[in-house]
Design a protein around this motif. Structure first.
Motif, PDB file in Angstrom:
ATOM      1  N   ASN A  36       0.819  -1.223   0.000  1.00  9.88           N
ATOM      2  CA  ASN A  36       0.000   0.000   0.000  1.00  9.88           C
ATOM      3  C   ASN A  36       0.851   1.270   0.000  1.00  9.88           C
ATOM      4  O   ASN A  36       0.564   2.240   0.710  1.00  9.88           O
ATOM      5  N   LEU A  37       1.914   1.250  -0.808  1.00  9.56           N
ATOM      6  CA  LEU A  37       2.825   2.402  -0.860  1.00  9.56           C
ATOM      7  C   LEU A  37       2.444   3.413  -1.942  1.00  9.56           C
ATOM      8  O   LEU A  37       3.062   4.469  -2.019  1.00  9.56           O
ATOM      9  N   LEU A  38       1.463   3.096  -2.747  1.00  9.25           N
ATOM     10  CA  LEU A  38       1.087   4.011  -3.834  1.00  9.25           C
ATOM     11  C   LEU A  38       0.735   5.412  -3.332  1.00  9.25           C
ATOM     12  O   LEU A  38       1.272   6.402  -3.850  1.00  9.25           O
ATOM     13  N   PRO A  39      -0.136   5.557  -2.322  1.00  8.52           N
ATOM     14  CA  PRO A  39      -0.451   6.921  -1.843  1.00  8.52           C
ATOM     15  C   PRO A  39       0.787   7.644  -1.305  1.00  8.52           C
ATOM     16  O   PRO A  39       0.936   8.853  -1.511  1.00  8.52           O
ATOM     17  N   VAL A  40       1.669   6.900  -0.622  1.00  5.72           N
ATOM     18  CA  VAL A  40       2.870   7.509  -0.048  1.00  5.72           C
ATOM     19  C   VAL A  40       3.807   7.988  -1.149  1.00  5.72           C
ATOM     20  O   VAL A  40       4.314   9.116  -1.120  1.00  5.72           O
ATOM     21  N   VAL A  41       4.046   7.112  -2.133  1.00  2.00           N
ATOM     22  CA  VAL A  41       4.946   7.457  -3.237  1.00  2.00           C
ATOM     23  C   VAL A  41       4.359   8.592  -4.070  1.00  2.00           C
ATOM     24  O   VAL A  41       5.074   9.518  -4.471  1.00  2.00           O
ATOM     25  N   TRP A  42       3.064   8.537  -4.333  1.00  2.29           N
ATOM     26  CA  TRP A  42       2.428   9.574  -5.148  1.00  2.29           C
ATOM     27  C   TRP A  42       2.502  10.934  -4.459  1.00  2.29           C
ATOM     28  O   TRP A  42       2.750  11.959  -5.096  1.00  2.29           O
ATOM     29  N   HIS A  43       2.310  10.948  -3.146  1.00  5.09           N
ATOM     30  CA  HIS A  43       2.424  12.209  -2.397  1.00  5.09           C
ATOM     31  C   HIS A  43       3.858  12.721  -2.426  1.00  5.09           C
ATOM     32  O   HIS A  43       4.092  13.936  -2.578  1.00  5.09           O
ATOM     33  N   ALA A  44       4.827  11.813  -2.298  1.00  2.48           N
ATOM     34  CA  ALA A  44       6.236  12.214  -2.346  1.00  2.48           C
ATOM     35  C   ALA A  44       6.572  12.791  -3.721  1.00  2.48           C
ATOM     36  O   ALA A  44       7.338  13.756  -3.833  1.00  2.48           O
ATOM     37  N   MET A  45       5.997  12.208  -4.760  1.00  2.00           N
ATOM     38  CA  MET A  45       6.215  12.727  -6.108  1.00  2.00           C
ATOM     39  C   MET A  45       5.609  14.120  -6.275  1.00  2.00           C
ATOM     40  O   MET A  45       6.195  15.005  -6.909  1.00  2.00           O
ATOM     41  N   GLU A  46       4.446  14.293  -5.692  1.00  2.00           N
ATOM     42  CA  GLU A  46       3.799  15.607  -5.740  1.00  2.00           C
ATOM     43  C   GLU A  46       4.681  16.663  -5.075  1.00  2.00           C
ATOM     44  O   GLU A  46       4.900  17.755  -5.629  1.00  2.00           O
ATOM     45  N   GLN A  47       5.208  16.333  -3.887  1.00  2.00           N
ATOM     46  CA  GLN A  47       6.060  17.275  -3.173  1.00  2.00           C
ATOM     47  C   GLN A  47       7.339  17.579  -3.942  1.00  2.00           C
ATOM     48  O   GLN A  47       7.796  18.725  -3.995  1.00  2.00           O
ATOM     49  N   GLU A  48       7.911  16.568  -4.565  1.00  2.00           N
ATOM     50  CA  GLU A  48       9.144  16.766  -5.322  1.00  2.00           C
ATOM     51  C   GLU A  48       8.895  17.626  -6.565  1.00  2.00           C
ATOM     52  O   GLU A  48       9.707  18.489  -6.908  1.00  2.00           O
ATOM     53  N   LEU A  49       7.777  17.394  -7.244  1.00  2.00           N
ATOM     54  CA  LEU A  49       7.471  18.177  -8.448  1.00  2.00           C
ATOM     55  C   LEU A  49       7.166  19.628  -8.095  1.00  2.00           C
ATOM     56  O   LEU A  49       7.532  20.554  -8.836  1.00  2.00           O
ATOM     57  N   ILE A  50       6.495  19.840  -6.969  1.00  2.00           N
ATOM     58  CA  ILE A  50       6.258  21.205  -6.494  1.00  2.00           C
ATOM     59  C   ILE A  50       7.581  21.900  -6.209  1.00  2.00           C
ATOM     60  O   ILE A  50       7.779  23.070  -6.563  1.00  2.00           O
ATOM     61  N   HIS A  51       8.503  21.155  -5.581  1.00  2.00           N
ATOM     62  CA  HIS A  51       9.832  21.709  -5.300  1.00  2.00           C
ATOM     63  C   HIS A  51      10.546  22.082  -6.602  1.00  2.00           C
ATOM     64  O   HIS A  51      11.162  23.152  -6.703  1.00  2.00           O
ATOM     65  N   GLN A  52      10.463  21.210  -7.603  1.00  2.00           N
ATOM     66  CA  GLN A  52      11.091  21.497  -8.904  1.00  2.00           C
ATOM     67  C   GLN A  52      10.471  22.746  -9.538  1.00  2.00           C
ATOM     68  O   GLN A  52      11.187  23.614 -10.059  1.00  2.00           O
ATOM     69  N   TYR A  53       9.141  22.809  -9.495  1.00  2.00           N
ATOM     70  CA  TYR A  53       8.449  23.952 -10.104  1.00  2.00           C
ATOM     71  C   TYR A  53       8.893  25.267  -9.451  1.00  2.00           C
ATOM     72  O   TYR A  53       9.178  26.255 -10.136  1.00  2.00           O
ATOM     73  N   GLN A  54       8.963  25.270  -8.118  1.00  2.00           N
ATOM     74  CA  GLN A  54       9.392  26.478  -7.406  1.00  2.00           C
ATOM     75  C   GLN A  54      10.824  26.856  -7.761  1.00  2.00           C
ATOM     76  O   GLN A  54      11.160  28.037  -7.893  1.00  2.00           O
ATOM     77  N   GLU A  55      11.669  25.837  -7.928  1.00  2.00           N
ATOM     78  CA  GLU A  55      13.061  26.096  -8.296  1.00  2.00           C
ATOM     79  C   GLU A  55      13.151  26.679  -9.707  1.00  2.00           C
ATOM     80  O   GLU A  55      13.914  27.625  -9.948  1.00  2.00           O
ATOM     81  N   PHE A  56      12.360  26.150 -10.637  1.00  2.00           N
ATOM     82  CA  PHE A  56      12.347  26.680 -12.015  1.00  2.00           C
ATOM     83  C   PHE A  56      11.891  28.137 -12.022  1.00  2.00           C
ATOM     84  O   PHE A  56      12.496  28.996 -12.681  1.00  2.00           O
ATOM     85  N   GLU A  57      10.826  28.416 -11.284  1.00  2.00           N
ATOM     86  CA  GLU A  57      10.296  29.786 -11.201  1.00  2.00           C
ATOM     87  C   GLU A  57      11.335  30.740 -10.624  1.00  2.00           C
ATOM     88  O   GLU A  57      11.504  31.865 -11.120  1.00  2.00           O
ATOM     89  N   ASP A  58      12.047  30.295  -9.606  1.00  2.00           N
ATOM     90  CA  ASP A  58      13.069  31.127  -8.978  1.00  2.00           C
ATOM     91  C   ASP A  58      14.212  31.436  -9.947  1.00  2.00           C
ATOM     92  O   ASP A  58      14.685  32.579 -10.017  1.00  2.00           O
ATOM     93  N   LEU A  59      14.641  30.435 -10.708  1.00  2.00           N
ATOM     94  CA  LEU A  59      15.725  30.648 -11.676  1.00  2.00           C
ATOM     95  C   LEU A  59      15.301  31.573 -12.812  1.00  2.00           C
ATOM     96  O   LEU A  59      16.103  32.376 -13.302  1.00  2.00           O
ATOM     97  N   ILE A  60      14.025  31.471 -13.227  1.00  2.00           N
ATOM     98  CA  ILE A  60      13.521  32.378 -14.275  1.00  2.00           C
ATOM     99  C   ILE A  60      13.548  33.821 -13.768  1.00  2.00           C
ATOM    100  O   ILE A  60      13.968  34.749 -14.489  1.00  2.00           O
TER     101      ILE A  60
END
Length: 401
Positions: A348-372
């Motif tokens: 039953n790790l799907l919800p855990v992994v999916w949430h971790a992916m969401e957090q990581e993608l949000i982090h990436q998005y914020q980093e891209f915005e900051d560099l722009i």
């Protein structure tokens, strides 16, 4: 069954051997005090004169004279423990029979030696604490010898099990899930904890648990060099997570450090798994901004990065155009299905992994915005989707599945 049989045998042996030992020590006066008296009066005893004719069958010999003869004989052999010597003659088959029983237990059940070990340990412990038991009993000595053999059998069993776990072959066609070595470890721990549930001592078991845990961790780690067709980090993540949950459930004090280690390893491999798969939805954007960060790290001023041909404003627009919001959502849906396909439903790790992916993608998005903002200030360049859009993609995918 073997445990119950052994318990019954020991219950019946204890009063029988104790009674026989008391009789011998009393009748022949072989207690510790008697031996000391014999040493003091040895000269008198050794000078006891009994005519050889008195030993003839036709003559009637007074009982005290026969006792003196036995005294003289036993005193000459006192270094060989006369009580033990006599009891060994009476119960000569006892130790071989108990050793044979131990062999039978080992053949009947692969972990039969555990039950024998617990039963013998408890029996000896109870004898020591019993008011009716003799301080130095013949039976204790016999059981001590058998206990040494039982411990040896137990250690051999654990050694064999550790070797099987460490050398277990993994099929290259494996599609993930819990490894056989982890299942084997769980089965042993569950069985042994039940056997030792009421045991007075568990030092041997704690050592065995630690040895087996080391072997299981080694088995999971060996996946890194395997040619599996599935993601290695995913399999290691699931197995360390499984071990951690199992140890949380069992609450075995000696395995607390292993429980913490399993949690740490599970988290490390989940992070690797998430980062690897998250490179796919925004892969070209990730590569572009990794290059931007590398230039800045090399000493290029942030406001001058856009003057490098490979990282110009025009090149950034080209990369951004490849990631319209609807394509990002579609890529996330594909990724979700892929993860759902390969992750084991039991964990039953799907919800855990999916949430971790969401957090990581949000982090990436914020980093891209900051560099722009820092390297392309005033250019008016922005990604096609916002943070709110990204959150809604994850939310709708979760709800629709």
């Amino acid at each position: 069954v073997s445990k119950q049989v052994l318990e019954q045998v020991l219950r019946e042996l204890q009063p029988l051997c104790s009674a026989e030992q008391r009789f011998i020590e009393k009748f022949f006066q072989l207690g510790q005090d008697a031996l000391q008296e014999l040493e003091v009066s040895s000269t008198v005893i050794q000078k006891a004169s009994i005519p050889s004719s008195a030993l003839q069958p036709q003559n009637s010999v007074p009982l005290h004279q026969i006792t003196y003869l036995i005294y003289i004989y036993l005193f000459s052999l006192r270094l060989e423990e006369p009580t033990t010597r006599l009891l060994s003659e009476i119960f000569g088959c006892l130790e071989p029979e108990l050793r044979g029983f131990l062999d039978v237990c080992n053949k009947i059940h692969p972990f039969g030696c555990l039950q024998v070990l617990v039963t013998l340990n408890d029996s000896i412990f109870e004898m020591w604490g019993s008011s009716s038991a003799l301080p130095s009993s013949f039976l204790n000595s016999i059981l001590g010898n058998v206990l040494v053999l039982a411990k040896s059998s137990f250690n051999k069993c654990i050694g064999t099990l550790c070797k099987e776990i460490e050398e277990a072959k993994i099929s290259s066609k494996m599609k993930g899930g819990i490894l056989p070595s982890v299942t084997c470890f769980e089965e042993f721990v569950t069985f042994s904890e039940e056997v030792f549930r009421t045991a007075r001592r568990r030092g041997e078991l704690d050592k065995a648990h630690l040895r087996l845990a080391d072997s299981v961790f080694s088995s999971i780690n060996s996946l890194s060099s395997s040619n599996l067709k599935v993601n290695i980090d995913m399999v290691m993540m699931e197995n360390f997570h499984h071990v951690h949950c199992f140890l949380c459930q069992k609450k075995i004090p000696c395995l607390e450090p292993k429980k913490r280690e399993a949690k740490q390893r599970y988290s490390e491999h989940m992070e690797k798994y998430v980062i690897q798969y998250l490179g796919q939805p925004l892969e070209k954007l990730s590569h572009f901004f990794e290059g931007v960060k590398a230039r800045v790290a090399q000493g290029v001023k942030e406001e001058e990065v856009s003057f490098h041909l490979a990282y110009s404003k025009q090149e950034l627009r080209k990369v951004i155009e490849k990631y319209p919001g609807k394509e990002v959502r579609r890529a996330l849906e594909t990724l979700y299905r892929k993860i759902h396909k390969y992750l084991s439903p039991e964990e039953n790790l799907l919800p855990v992994v999916w949430h971790a992916m969401e957090q990581e993608l949000i982090h990436q998005y914020q980093e891209f915005e900051d560099l722009i903002q820092r390297c392309y200030a005033g250019s008016g360049i922005a990604m096609d989707f916002t943070m709110e859009d990204l959150l809604s993609y994850f939310n709708s995918i979760t709800l629709s599945n």
